[in-house]
Design a protein around this motif. Structure first.
Motif, PDB file in Angstrom:
ATOM      1  N   GLN A   8      22.096   2.140  53.430  1.00 52.98           N
ATOM      2  CA  GLN A   8      21.306   3.140  52.729  1.00 52.98           C
ATOM      3  C   GLN A   8      20.806   4.102  53.793  1.00 52.98           C
ATOM      4  O   GLN A   8      20.378   3.675  54.861  1.00 52.98           O
ATOM      5  CB  GLN A   8      20.116   2.481  52.027  1.00 52.98           C
ATOM      6  N   THR A  10      17.953   6.664  54.742  1.00 49.11           N
ATOM      7  CA  THR A  10      16.587   6.953  54.310  1.00 49.11           C
ATOM      8  C   THR A  10      16.082   8.212  55.006  1.00 49.11           C
ATOM      9  O   THR A  10      16.206   8.356  56.218  1.00 49.11           O
ATOM     10  CB  THR A  10      15.660   5.766  54.624  1.00 49.11           C
ATOM     11  N   ALA A  35      15.848   8.520  44.762  1.00 48.77           N
ATOM     12  CA  ALA A  35      17.097   8.095  45.388  1.00 48.77           C
ATOM     13  C   ALA A  35      18.269   8.832  44.761  1.00 48.77           C
ATOM     14  O   ALA A  35      18.180   9.351  43.653  1.00 48.77           O
ATOM     15  CB  ALA A  35      17.286   6.585  45.239  1.00 48.77           C
ATOM     16  N   TYR A  47      17.920   7.406  50.086  1.00 46.96           N
ATOM     17  CA  TYR A  47      16.561   7.144  49.620  1.00 46.96           C
ATOM     18  C   TYR A  47      15.603   8.097  50.325  1.00 46.96           C
ATOM     19  O   TYR A  47      15.722   8.341  51.529  1.00 46.96           O
ATOM     20  CB  TYR A  47      16.166   5.691  49.919  1.00 46.96           C
TER      21      TYR A  47
END
Length: 121
Positions: A8, A10, A35, A47
């Protein structure tokens, strides 16, 4: 042998919802709160988390949005410029065109709606 892990990416930001909507539009991802999710399940989840401090210096990590893959010369630049115009209409800022050299093809350096650098490649 270590198995491949999903990641992911971020982003720290002031307005997570705004930045998430921008990146979902850029990438064709599905918007899910703060997200962005690749509807095909292939790309990483993005995210966006709110932090109190603002962006101060150049990113140490950035995304390359691959719109010119396989293209060279004027044809590549035309595709980059067309995508740049679309993203500027969404709130992005064009910084500069890096012309092709002996190693790399042309790319366009831009900023998202909160000033995070990314490249159209």
């Amino acid at each position: 042998m270590v198995s491949v892990k999903r990641i992911q990416v971020t982003f720290d930001c002031a307005e997570p919802e705004r930045v998430a909507r921008f990146w979902c539009e850029v990438l064709g991802y599905e918007h899910r709160g703060t997200a962005c999710v690749d509807p095909s399940g292939v790309g990483p989840r993005l995210y966006f988390q709110q932090v109190p401090e603002g962006k101060v210096v150049k990113n140490r990590l950035h995304l390359d949005v691959r719109v010119g893959t396989g293209l060279v010369g004027a044809e590549r630049v035309a595709v980059l410029e067309a995508e740049c115009a679309r993203l500027v209409a969404l709130g992005a800022v064009r910084l500069r065109l890096l012309p092709a050299d002996d190693v790399n093809e042309s790319c366009l350096v831009m900023q998202d709606v909160e000033g995070n650098e990314f490249c159209l490649d």
